[in-house]
Design a protein around this motif. Structure first.
Motif, PDB file in Angstrom:
ATOM      1  N   ILE A  88       0.847  -1.202   0.000  1.00  0.00           N
ATOM      2  CA  ILE A  88       0.000   0.000   0.000  1.00  0.00           C
ATOM      3  C   ILE A  88       0.879   1.247   0.000  1.00  0.00           C
ATOM      4  CG2 ILE A  88      -1.584   1.359   1.435  1.00  0.00           C
ATOM      5  CD1 ILE A  88      -2.928  -1.279   2.218  1.00  0.00           C
ATOM      6  N   THR A  89       1.941   1.236   0.794  1.00  0.00           N
ATOM      7  CA  THR A  89       2.856   2.378   0.834  1.00  0.00           C
ATOM      8  C   THR A  89       3.490   2.607  -0.536  1.00  0.00           C
ATOM      9  OG1 THR A  89       3.334   1.903   3.162  1.00  0.00           O
ATOM     10  CG2 THR A  89       4.881   3.332   1.995  1.00  0.00           C
ATOM     11  N   ASP A  90       3.932   1.518  -1.166  1.00  0.00           N
ATOM     12  CA  ASP A  90       4.550   1.633  -2.491  1.00  0.00           C
ATOM     13  C   ASP A  90       3.566   2.183  -3.523  1.00  0.00           C
ATOM     14  OD1 ASP A  90       6.821   0.578  -1.350  1.00  0.00           O
ATOM     15  OD2 ASP A  90       6.486  -1.457  -2.143  1.00  0.00           O
ATOM     16  N   ILE A  91       2.336   1.698  -3.498  1.00  0.00           N
ATOM     17  CA  ILE A  91       1.329   2.158  -4.456  1.00  0.00           C
ATOM     18  C   ILE A  91       0.978   3.618  -4.209  1.00  0.00           C
ATOM     19  CG2 ILE A  91      -1.061   1.845  -5.230  1.00  0.00           C
ATOM     20  CD1 ILE A  91      -0.660  -1.172  -4.727  1.00  0.00           C
ATOM     21  N   VAL A  93       2.986   5.899  -3.147  1.00  0.00           N
ATOM     22  CA  VAL A  93       4.089   6.675  -3.723  1.00  0.00           C
ATOM     23  C   VAL A  93       3.890   6.800  -5.236  1.00  0.00           C
ATOM     24  CG1 VAL A  93       6.573   6.628  -4.211  1.00  0.00           C
ATOM     25  CG2 VAL A  93       5.750   6.125  -1.912  1.00  0.00           C
ATOM     26  N   GLN A  94       3.489   5.700  -5.878  1.00  0.00           N
ATOM     27  CA  GLN A  94       3.233   5.733  -7.322  1.00  0.00           C
ATOM     28  C   GLN A  94       2.090   6.697  -7.645  1.00  0.00           C
ATOM     29  OE1 GLN A  94       2.450   1.696  -8.488  1.00  0.00           O
ATOM     30  NE2 GLN A  94       4.524   1.013  -7.974  1.00  0.00           N
ATOM     31  N   ILE A  95       1.044   6.683  -6.827  1.00  0.00           N
ATOM     32  CA  ILE A  95      -0.096   7.580  -7.039  1.00  0.00           C
ATOM     33  C   ILE A  95       0.349   9.035  -6.920  1.00  0.00           C
ATOM     34  CG2 ILE A  95      -2.287   8.371  -6.051  1.00  0.00           C
ATOM     35  CD1 ILE A  95      -2.897   5.428  -5.402  1.00  0.00           C
ATOM     36  N   SER A  96       1.154   9.339  -5.906  1.00  0.00           N
ATOM     37  CA  SER A  96       1.597  10.734  -5.741  1.00  0.00           C
ATOM     38  C   SER A  96       2.496  11.164  -6.902  1.00  0.00           C
ATOM     39  CB  SER A  96       2.307  10.919  -4.401  1.00  0.00           C
ATOM     40  OG  SER A  96       3.488  10.174  -4.345  1.00  0.00           O
ATOM     41  N   ASP A  97       3.318  10.253  -7.429  1.00  0.00           N
ATOM     42  CA  ASP A  97       4.134  10.580  -8.608  1.00  0.00           C
ATOM     43  C   ASP A  97       3.262  10.855  -9.828  1.00  0.00           C
ATOM     44  OD1 ASP A  97       6.435  10.284  -7.124  1.00  0.00           O
ATOM     45  OD2 ASP A  97       6.873   8.254  -7.868  1.00  0.00           O
ATOM     46  N   LEU A  98       2.216  10.042 -10.014  1.00  0.00           N
ATOM     47  CA  LEU A  98       1.295  10.262 -11.133  1.00  0.00           C
ATOM     48  C   LEU A  98       0.593  11.608 -10.998  1.00  0.00           C
ATOM     49  CD1 LEU A  98      -0.261   6.700 -11.515  1.00  0.00           C
ATOM     50  CD2 LEU A  98       1.148   7.889 -13.194  1.00  0.00           C
ATOM     51  N   TRP A  99       0.132  11.947  -9.785  1.00  0.00           N
ATOM     52  CA  TRP A  99      -0.534  13.230  -9.563  1.00  0.00           C
ATOM     53  C   TRP A  99       0.415  14.388  -9.852  1.00  0.00           C
ATOM     54  CZ3 TRP A  99      -5.137  14.682  -9.999  1.00  0.00           C
ATOM     55  CH2 TRP A  99      -6.210  13.928  -9.540  1.00  0.00           C
ATOM     56  N   ARG A 100       1.664  14.240  -9.428  1.00  0.00           N
ATOM     57  CA  ARG A 100       2.640  15.302  -9.642  1.00  0.00           C
ATOM     58  C   ARG A 100       2.856  15.538 -11.142  1.00  0.00           C
ATOM     59  NH1 ARG A 100       6.634  13.047  -7.369  1.00  0.00           N
ATOM     60  NH2 ARG A 100       5.896  13.416  -5.276  1.00  0.00           N
ATOM     61  N   SER A 101       3.025  14.465 -11.895  1.00  0.00           N
ATOM     62  CA  SER A 101       3.231  14.636 -13.344  1.00  0.00           C
ATOM     63  C   SER A 101       1.977  15.199 -14.019  1.00  0.00           C
ATOM     64  CB  SER A 101       3.638  13.313 -13.986  1.00  0.00           C
ATOM     65  OG  SER A 101       2.579  12.392 -13.973  1.00  0.00           O
ATOM     66  N   HIS A 102       0.802  14.795 -13.541  1.00  0.00           N
ATOM     67  CA  HIS A 102      -0.460  15.304 -14.089  1.00  0.00           C
ATOM     68  C   HIS A 102      -0.580  16.808 -13.843  1.00  0.00           C
ATOM     69  CE1 HIS A 102      -4.854  15.843 -14.431  1.00  0.00           C
ATOM     70  NE2 HIS A 102      -4.788  14.818 -15.281  1.00  0.00           N
ATOM     71  N   GLN A 103      -0.275  17.230 -12.627  1.00  0.00           N
ATOM     72  CA  GLN A 103      -0.386  18.649 -12.303  1.00  0.00           C
ATOM     73  C   GLN A 103       0.651  19.496 -13.014  1.00  0.00           C
ATOM     74  OE1 GLN A 103      -0.210  18.374  -8.052  1.00  0.00           O
ATOM     75  NE2 GLN A 103      -2.424  18.171  -7.824  1.00  0.00           N
ATOM     76  N   GLU A 104       1.858  18.946 -13.214  1.00  0.00           N
ATOM     77  CA  GLU A 104       2.879  19.683 -13.971  1.00  0.00           C
ATOM     78  C   GLU A 104       2.419  19.915 -15.403  1.00  0.00           C
ATOM     79  OE1 GLU A 104       6.523  17.519 -13.676  1.00  0.00           O
ATOM     80  OE2 GLU A 104       6.728  17.928 -11.533  1.00  0.00           O
TER      81      GLU A 104
END
Length: 110
Positions: A88-91, A93-104
């Motif tokens: 769950i922790t790993d996933i 982190v992946q979700i937050s990376d996806l959100w970051r790239s989406h917002q950029e």
């Protein structure tokens, strides 16, 4: 300042499409000057690919949390619970990376 198609989704995510028209600065056939302008924008209903991936990962995390609660009630599954919590922790982190790239991409110049 060559012209390109653009695709935009409801969530604000966008991407460049095909080359449409050459500007006056570039004289070589098939070449572009490097500056992109929007020729036409096509609006797509629904979510972009990144939003779809985030939704799938959210569902997976919810399912894992439900499994952990069930295993805690049943007892005697300590190793499985610990592994799932790490997953769950790993996933997340992946979700937050996806959100970051989406917002950029949303904040970048279209």
């Amino acid at each position: 300042m060559c012209y390109f198609e653009q695709t935009r989704w409801n969530c604000g995510y966008w991407k460049w499409g095909n080359f449409r028209q050459q500007c006056n600065k570039e004289y070589r056939t098939g070449e572009t000057c490097g500056l992109k302008l929007v020729y036409d924008t096509s609006y797509q209903p629904g979510q972009c690919k990144i939003c779809d991936q985030i939704t799938k990962k959210d569902r997976r995390v919810r399912k894992m949390c439900e499994d952990i609660q069930r295993w805690q009630r049943e007892g005697n599954r300590r190793a499985t619970i610990e592994k799932t919590q790490q997953d769950i922790t790993d996933i997340n982190v992946q979700i937050s990376d996806l959100w970051r790239s989406h917002q950029e991409k949303q904040r970048s110049i279209a």
